[in-house]
Write a protein that holds these residues in place. Sequence first.
Motif, PDB file in Angstrom:
ATOM      1  N   LEU A  13       0.835  -1.204   0.000  1.00  0.00           N
ATOM      2  CA  LEU A  13       0.000   0.000   0.000  1.00  0.00           C
ATOM      3  C   LEU A  13       0.870   1.254   0.000  1.00  0.00           C
ATOM      4  O   LEU A  13       0.628   2.201  -0.763  1.00  0.00           O
ATOM      5  CB  LEU A  13      -0.913  -0.003   1.239  1.00  0.00           C
ATOM      6  N   ALA A  14       1.874   1.263   0.844  1.00  0.00           N
ATOM      7  CA  ALA A  14       2.760   2.429   0.913  1.00  0.00           C
ATOM      8  C   ALA A  14       3.474   2.632  -0.423  1.00  0.00           C
ATOM      9  O   ALA A  14       3.645   3.767  -0.883  1.00  0.00           O
ATOM     10  CB  ALA A  14       3.777   2.244   2.044  1.00  0.00           C
ATOM     11  N   ASP A  15       3.866   1.547  -1.050  1.00  0.00           N
ATOM     12  CA  ASP A  15       4.556   1.632  -2.338  1.00  0.00           C
ATOM     13  C   ASP A  15       3.640   2.251  -3.386  1.00  0.00           C
ATOM     14  O   ASP A  15       4.026   3.159  -4.131  1.00  0.00           O
ATOM     15  CB  ASP A  15       4.996   0.228  -2.764  1.00  0.00           C
ATOM     16  N   VAL A  16       2.420   1.781  -3.448  1.00  0.00           N
ATOM     17  CA  VAL A  16       1.457   2.262  -4.442  1.00  0.00           C
ATOM     18  C   VAL A  16       1.131   3.742  -4.210  1.00  0.00           C
ATOM     19  O   VAL A  16       0.920   4.503  -5.155  1.00  0.00           O
ATOM     20  CB  VAL A  16       0.188   1.379  -4.392  1.00  0.00           C
ATOM     21  N   LEU A  17       1.098   4.150  -2.953  1.00  0.00           N
ATOM     22  CA  LEU A  17       0.787   5.550  -2.630  1.00  0.00           C
ATOM     23  C   LEU A  17       2.019   6.451  -2.700  1.00  0.00           C
ATOM     24  O   LEU A  17       1.883   7.677  -2.680  1.00  0.00           O
ATOM     25  CB  LEU A  17       0.211   5.648  -1.212  1.00  0.00           C
ATOM     26  N   GLY A  18       3.194   5.856  -2.772  1.00  0.00           N
ATOM     27  CA  GLY A  18       4.407   6.666  -2.744  1.00  0.00           C
ATOM     28  C   GLY A  18       4.722   7.209  -1.366  1.00  0.00           C
ATOM     29  O   GLY A  18       5.350   8.265  -1.237  1.00  0.00           O
ATOM     30  N   VAL A  19       4.297   6.496  -0.334  1.00  0.00           N
ATOM     31  CA  VAL A  19       4.573   6.922   1.038  1.00  0.00           C
ATOM     32  C   VAL A  19       5.799   6.175   1.568  1.00  0.00           C
ATOM     33  O   VAL A  19       5.896   4.957   1.411  1.00  0.00           O
ATOM     34  CB  VAL A  19       3.359   6.632   1.952  1.00  0.00           C
ATOM     35  N   ASP A  20       6.699   6.905   2.185  1.00  0.00           N
ATOM     36  CA  ASP A  20       7.856   6.295   2.843  1.00  0.00           C
ATOM     37  C   ASP A  20       7.410   5.932   4.256  1.00  0.00           C
ATOM     38  O   ASP A  20       7.267   6.798   5.122  1.00  0.00           O
ATOM     39  CB  ASP A  20       9.010   7.303   2.877  1.00  0.00           C
ATOM     40  N   LEU A  21       7.197   4.627   4.469  1.00  0.00           N
ATOM     41  CA  LEU A  21       6.650   4.148   5.746  1.00  0.00           C
ATOM     42  C   LEU A  21       7.450   4.603   6.956  1.00  0.00           C
ATOM     43  O   LEU A  21       6.877   5.054   7.957  1.00  0.00           O
ATOM     44  CB  LEU A  21       6.653   2.618   5.777  1.00  0.00           C
ATOM     45  N   LEU A  22       8.771   4.455   6.867  1.00  0.00           N
ATOM     46  CA  LEU A  22       9.597   4.759   8.035  1.00  0.00           C
ATOM     47  C   LEU A  22       9.621   6.257   8.315  1.00  0.00           C
ATOM     48  O   LEU A  22       9.563   6.681   9.474  1.00  0.00           O
ATOM     49  CB  LEU A  22      11.008   4.204   7.847  1.00  0.00           C
ATOM     50  N   ALA A  23       9.664   7.053   7.261  1.00  0.00           N
ATOM     51  CA  ALA A  23       9.658   8.506   7.454  1.00  0.00           C
ATOM     52  C   ALA A  23       8.308   8.957   8.009  1.00  0.00           C
ATOM     53  O   ALA A  23       8.244   9.811   8.907  1.00  0.00           O
ATOM     54  CB  ALA A  23       9.958   9.212   6.134  1.00  0.00           C
ATOM     55  N   ALA A  24       7.243   8.390   7.482  1.00  0.00           N
ATOM     56  CA  ALA A  24       5.904   8.764   7.972  1.00  0.00           C
ATOM     57  C   ALA A  24       5.768   8.411   9.443  1.00  0.00           C
ATOM     58  O   ALA A  24       5.250   9.198  10.249  1.00  0.00           O
ATOM     59  CB  ALA A  24       4.831   8.050   7.142  1.00  0.00           C
ATOM     60  N   ALA A  25       6.248   7.214   9.811  1.00  0.00           N
ATOM     61  CA  ALA A  25       6.155   6.779  11.207  1.00  0.00           C
ATOM     62  C   ALA A  25       7.006   7.678  12.111  1.00  0.00           C
ATOM     63  O   ALA A  25       6.582   8.045  13.212  1.00  0.00           O
ATOM     64  CB  ALA A  25       6.589   5.321  11.335  1.00  0.00           C
ATOM     65  N   ALA A  26       8.181   8.037  11.646  1.00  0.00           N
ATOM     66  CA  ALA A  26       9.051   8.907  12.458  1.00  0.00           C
ATOM     67  C   ALA A  26       8.392  10.271  12.655  1.00  0.00           C
ATOM     68  O   ALA A  26       8.419  10.829  13.758  1.00  0.00           O
ATOM     69  CB  ALA A  26      10.417   9.058  11.778  1.00  0.00           C
ATOM     70  N   ASP A  27       7.793  10.808  11.616  1.00  0.00           N
ATOM     71  CA  ASP A  27       7.099  12.101  11.739  1.00  0.00           C
ATOM     72  C   ASP A  27       5.961  12.005  12.751  1.00  0.00           C
ATOM     73  O   ASP A  27       5.762  12.896  13.572  1.00  0.00           O
ATOM     74  CB  ASP A  27       6.516  12.532  10.381  1.00  0.00           C
ATOM     75  N   LYS A  28       5.211  10.920  12.666  1.00  0.00           N
ATOM     76  CA  LYS A  28       4.069  10.771  13.561  1.00  0.00           C
ATOM     77  C   LYS A  28       4.516  10.608  15.006  1.00  0.00           C
ATOM     78  O   LYS A  28       3.890  11.139  15.922  1.00  0.00           O
ATOM     79  CB  LYS A  28       3.241   9.551  13.117  1.00  0.00           C
ATOM     80  N   LEU A  29       5.613   9.891  15.178  1.00  0.00           N
ATOM     81  CA  LEU A  29       6.127   9.685  16.526  1.00  0.00           C
ATOM     82  C   LEU A  29       6.573  11.021  17.131  1.00  0.00           C
ATOM     83  O   LEU A  29       6.375  11.270  18.332  1.00  0.00           O
ATOM     84  CB  LEU A  29       7.296   8.692  16.466  1.00  0.00           C
ATOM     85  N   ALA A  30       7.147  11.864  16.305  1.00  0.00           N
ATOM     86  CA  ALA A  30       7.557  13.194  16.776  1.00  0.00           C
ATOM     87  C   ALA A  30       6.326  14.010  17.180  1.00  0.00           C
ATOM     88  O   ALA A  30       6.335  14.702  18.209  1.00  0.00           O
ATOM     89  CB  ALA A  30       8.354  13.913  15.685  1.00  0.00           C
ATOM     90  N   ASP A  31       5.267  13.918  16.399  1.00  0.00           N
ATOM     91  CA  ASP A  31       4.009  14.608  16.756  1.00  0.00           C
ATOM     92  C   ASP A  31       3.475  14.080  18.084  1.00  0.00           C
ATOM     93  O   ASP A  31       3.023  14.845  18.938  1.00  0.00           O
ATOM     94  CB  ASP A  31       2.918  14.334  15.707  1.00  0.00           C
ATOM     95  N   SER A  32       3.500  12.766  18.226  1.00  0.00           N
ATOM     96  CA  SER A  32       2.946  12.153  19.436  1.00  0.00           C
ATOM     97  C   SER A  32       3.745  12.542  20.668  1.00  0.00           C
ATOM     98  O   SER A  32       3.184  12.655  21.764  1.00  0.00           O
ATOM     99  CB  SER A  32       2.929  10.621  19.296  1.00  0.00           C
TER     100      SER A  32
END
Lengths: 122, 122, 122, 122
Positions: free
Chosen positions: C79-98
Amino acid sequence: METIEELTGRVRAFAAERDWQPFHTPKNLAMALAGEVGELLAELQWLTPEESARVMADPEHGARVRAEIADVTIYLVRLADVLGVDLLAAAADKLADSAVRYPVERARGSAAKAPRDQPPVT
Amino acid sequence: METIEELTGRVRAFAAERDWQPFHTPKNLAMALAGEVGELLAELQWLTPEESARVMADPEHGARVRAEIADVTIYLVRLADVLGVDLLAAAADKLADSAVRYPVERARGSAAKAPRDQPPVT
Amino acid sequence: METIEELTGRVRAFAAERDWQPFHTPKNLAMALAGEVGELLAELQWLTPEESARVMADPEHGARVRAEIADVTIYLVRLADVLGVDLLAAAADKLADSAVRYPVERARGSAAKAPRDQPPVT
Amino acid sequence: METIEELTGRVRAFAAERDWQPFHTPKNLAMALAGEVGELLAELQWLTPEESARVMADPEHGARVRAEIADVTIYLVRLADVLGVDLLAAAADKLADSAVRYPVERARGSAAKAPRDQPPVT
């Protein structure tokens, strides 16, 4: 056939006869409900929306979809019973809330532009 | 309050008044159902099974759980309506199947040893 | 073994070799992901939280859990590949928000009282 | 950015700093994972498959989808950590199994006829 109260009673008896009540905590039943919804999704996941609208016309696939919906219903009824929630009353209350949150005129206006922001029904 | 047929009719009218029928394909409604089940899980995820059994005693938390169950019910009823499935009949048929697959004696015997292999109800 | 990028490439090739790309829209893949998560829930639904913490000690049950987690991972990566989302970067960003939303001191204080209002991690 | 091992370590530290480990049983984390997948589904439920393929082109909607995928990733990584499962190795093993179960030639042949019976990837 019957009413939702009758179904609730039958599911309750089914669990009692098998001594399954200790497993039927709200937490466990919510997980089981989600598991069954997952099986329902699996039946529809590769279909286009249009194909999904015709799924009951295929006897075999239709039977699988009906069986998954049945499983979802059974666990939902059981969960509501265990929690003491009246499913139909709760749904009616929520529908009344939604009627306020999504007034007919605004909802119709937004449908074309923003399908995501227009969460049908609830 | 009412019957499941009445609720079905109300949800159908709710969608029709807002011109939401085009969005209400079985595929989309199954996703919406799963989304609502996800919200229900979120209400119970950090509770122990024992705490979950008492969740309705907390007015605020109980109201949230009831509202999520209502959402699940509304989408389930709507999905069944769109597919032409009689929810109660489907559930009754499935329960009859499960009675054959999980005979009382065997189910009771296995409960203590292998909770996982004894999928309560269905 | 490998990196998440390598896994992504392998899953992509797997789908391409079978001409499955037309089925792999984000909508369909999200449904497939949810279906696999449903299977994972089914493996854990009748266990107590304590039993679930020991599930990997049972070779057979542990293997099923591992296989379901693998399925979830495969669809998430796809899913991440098809959307062009970098899973690890997205998770790191979210963790910083949290980290901002759940400051250590307040989160620790609230844990005992209000487990529901303290959504661990995110 | 980083590797999946680094993300795992960061999520573990995040939970530890907040004393959230007692809540992070496999059972609870699987529910949290399912809850986040439900939020992801909600972002895509009213889109057509074609619209879903373009969702990242809308900055606001794309950001929401990316955030939900991040939440799913964080809980998946945390669940794997708690269970002691190596996500990438598990996925690689499963992909190898799937290659046997869905040989390229047969899978390509069946794709057009029976999308449901051809469960892409796994």
